[in-house]
Design a protein around this motif. Sequence first.
Motif, PDB file in Angstrom:
ATOM      1  N   VAL A  62       3.651 -10.338 -14.830  1.00  0.00           N
ATOM      2  CA  VAL A  62       3.357  -9.104 -15.551  1.00  0.00           C
ATOM      3  C   VAL A  62       3.427  -7.947 -14.556  1.00  0.00           C
ATOM      4  O   VAL A  62       2.718  -7.943 -13.544  1.00  0.00           O
ATOM      5  N   ALA A  63       4.310  -7.011 -14.848  1.00  0.00           N
ATOM      6  CA  ALA A  63       4.507  -5.856 -13.974  1.00  0.00           C
ATOM      7  C   ALA A  63       3.945  -4.611 -14.648  1.00  0.00           C
ATOM      8  O   ALA A  63       4.152  -4.396 -15.842  1.00  0.00           O
ATOM      9  N   VAL A  64       3.215  -3.814 -13.893  1.00  0.00           N
ATOM     10  CA  VAL A  64       2.652  -2.582 -14.430  1.00  0.00           C
ATOM     11  C   VAL A  64       3.329  -1.391 -13.756  1.00  0.00           C
ATOM     12  O   VAL A  64       3.605  -1.405 -12.557  1.00  0.00           O
ATOM     13  N   GLU A  65       3.593  -0.366 -14.577  1.00  0.00           N
ATOM     14  CA  GLU A  65       4.286   0.837 -14.090  1.00  0.00           C
ATOM     15  C   GLU A  65       5.643   0.486 -13.473  1.00  0.00           C
ATOM     16  O   GLU A  65       6.021   1.015 -12.434  1.00  0.00           O
ATOM     17  N   VAL A  70       4.154  -1.614 -19.258  1.00  0.00           N
ATOM     18  CA  VAL A  70       4.059  -3.021 -18.858  1.00  0.00           C
ATOM     19  C   VAL A  70       5.424  -3.665 -19.042  1.00  0.00           C
ATOM     20  O   VAL A  70       6.106  -3.411 -20.033  1.00  0.00           O
ATOM     21  N   ALA A  71       5.820  -4.476 -18.086  1.00  0.00           N
ATOM     22  CA  ALA A  71       7.050  -5.261 -18.202  1.00  0.00           C
ATOM     23  C   ALA A  71       6.685  -6.727 -17.976  1.00  0.00           C
ATOM     24  O   ALA A  71       6.015  -7.050 -16.989  1.00  0.00           O
ATOM     25  N   GLU A 253       9.609  -4.894  -2.522  1.00  0.00           N
ATOM     26  CA  GLU A 253       8.653  -3.792  -2.505  1.00  0.00           C
ATOM     27  C   GLU A 253       8.034  -3.586  -3.890  1.00  0.00           C
ATOM     28  O   GLU A 253       6.878  -3.186  -4.012  1.00  0.00           O
ATOM     29  N   LEU A 254       8.818  -3.901  -4.923  1.00  0.00           N
ATOM     30  CA  LEU A 254       8.326  -3.751  -6.294  1.00  0.00           C
ATOM     31  C   LEU A 254       7.235  -4.775  -6.622  1.00  0.00           C
ATOM     32  O   LEU A 254       6.419  -4.559  -7.526  1.00  0.00           O
ATOM     33  N   LYS A 255       7.181  -5.876  -5.887  1.00  0.00           N
ATOM     34  CA  LYS A 255       6.210  -6.932  -6.165  1.00  0.00           C
ATOM     35  C   LYS A 255       4.769  -6.463  -5.982  1.00  0.00           C
ATOM     36  O   LYS A 255       3.844  -7.123  -6.448  1.00  0.00           O
ATOM     37  N   LEU A 256       4.575  -5.323  -5.335  1.00  0.00           N
ATOM     38  CA  LEU A 256       3.229  -4.767  -5.211  1.00  0.00           C
ATOM     39  C   LEU A 256       2.660  -4.380  -6.577  1.00  0.00           C
ATOM     40  O   LEU A 256       1.451  -4.242  -6.733  1.00  0.00           O
ATOM     41  N   ARG A 257       3.543  -4.214  -7.566  1.00  0.00           N
ATOM     42  CA  ARG A 257       3.104  -3.858  -8.910  1.00  0.00           C
ATOM     43  C   ARG A 257       3.198  -5.035  -9.881  1.00  0.00           C
ATOM     44  O   ARG A 257       3.119  -4.849 -11.089  1.00  0.00           O
ATOM     45  N   ILE A 258       3.404  -6.224  -9.365  1.00  0.00           N
ATOM     46  CA  ILE A 258       3.633  -7.403 -10.209  1.00  0.00           C
ATOM     47  C   ILE A 258       2.567  -8.461  -9.937  1.00  0.00           C
ATOM     48  O   ILE A 258       2.230  -8.735  -8.790  1.00  0.00           O
TER      49      ILE A 258
END
Length: 401
Positions: A62-65, A70-71, A253-258
């Motif tokens: 679950v990814a936010v922003e 939510v994605a 780097e995107l994994k910080l939001r996942i």
Amino acid sequence: MVRRTSERRGEDSVQDNLDLVLRDRPSDEKNGANAGLGFTFQQWWAALSIAELLAGEGDFAVAVEVKEDVAILDSAHAPTKVEFCQIKKHERDGVWVLKDLHKKGTRRKDGTYEHSILAKLYARRREFGSSRASLRFVSNLGVKLPDETGGTAYAAHADLSVLSAAQQLPVKQAIAAQLGCLDDDVDLIDVLVHKTNLPLGEPEMFVSGKLERLSSTGQLPFRLSHTSVAARVLASEVQSRASSTSYARNFDELKLRIISKSQALDILANVAESKAPLSEVLDEATAELDREGHPFIERKDIKAQRVRVCADASDRTNMIFRGVVNALQLARIPVEAAIGAKATLGQLMNEVVEEARASAPAEFTGLPLAYIRAVALLVLHDAIDFNVLTAPAGPEPKEKQ
């Protein structure tokens, strides 16, 4: 020319691996979360989604922003499919009508208009491709959709492709006009409208209930005793991820939001292994005294000591508190052996306190009786880690060395 360039960019994106396309773009709207404002409805919904996805067997993340509120990805490592979810909280009672979702938004200063809810969502499908991007509009209100009689019918969860061709046409036309594409290019399969049961008030209790069901039905690999704490910890992690506003140039780097499935399980496992907060244990203990009909004044005085006792318990250098705890624990053993099987909590508390004060009076000098009783409640509920409170061994006296 602009339209062809846009289409070319979309075709390139569709050919890229999904993890490459998910990275941040300069055109993305990403405001992050303000930690001082508390948990948002979107963050609670993300936490709820995690709890619901844990009931299944497949992998997820679950990814936010990330592009939208939510994605939901099918993997945190090599995703192949994504569901983009736009969450709209509405304070009023009522329903959405379909036109609310596809009508263009407010007029900008340059004369153009903001895209509608569905147009914003559908832009993600054009970017990612219909084979790997599904879309969901989520709200605490349901949506009224056209029915076969020419009227409308309430929908709590529906795929817009169930509408007839004539009913889909105005939706497709509106989206196409706003995105600068052909009506026939708009496909409403896997475009969902969804009413969430997540309440605006006390959403943590709803998420807690989902976690309790997972735990009680054996769908978690551990027993989760403090589900309300777990719900808030999960939401806190979601909020922390949403607050990561750094520009992500790649998927790592995107994994910080996942939050991956394994990370979600780790978060909940840490709660399962930890003891409940002392304040919560005291609240439950005094509630039990209430149910027993324990004398009102004693209950009132114990509750008044709640903050002081919890503060002293958090101070590992507090030797007075340590001495009280150890004396109560030593007194507890013979008292429970004598009357534990038939005694109420209130009786045990008073007997343990009386025995401890008689056995080690120096440990209790100057302390209010209600304070001692409050600590006794924590001892009786095994809420205090005695290993932490055990004084470290000092150097041996010279005569023993």
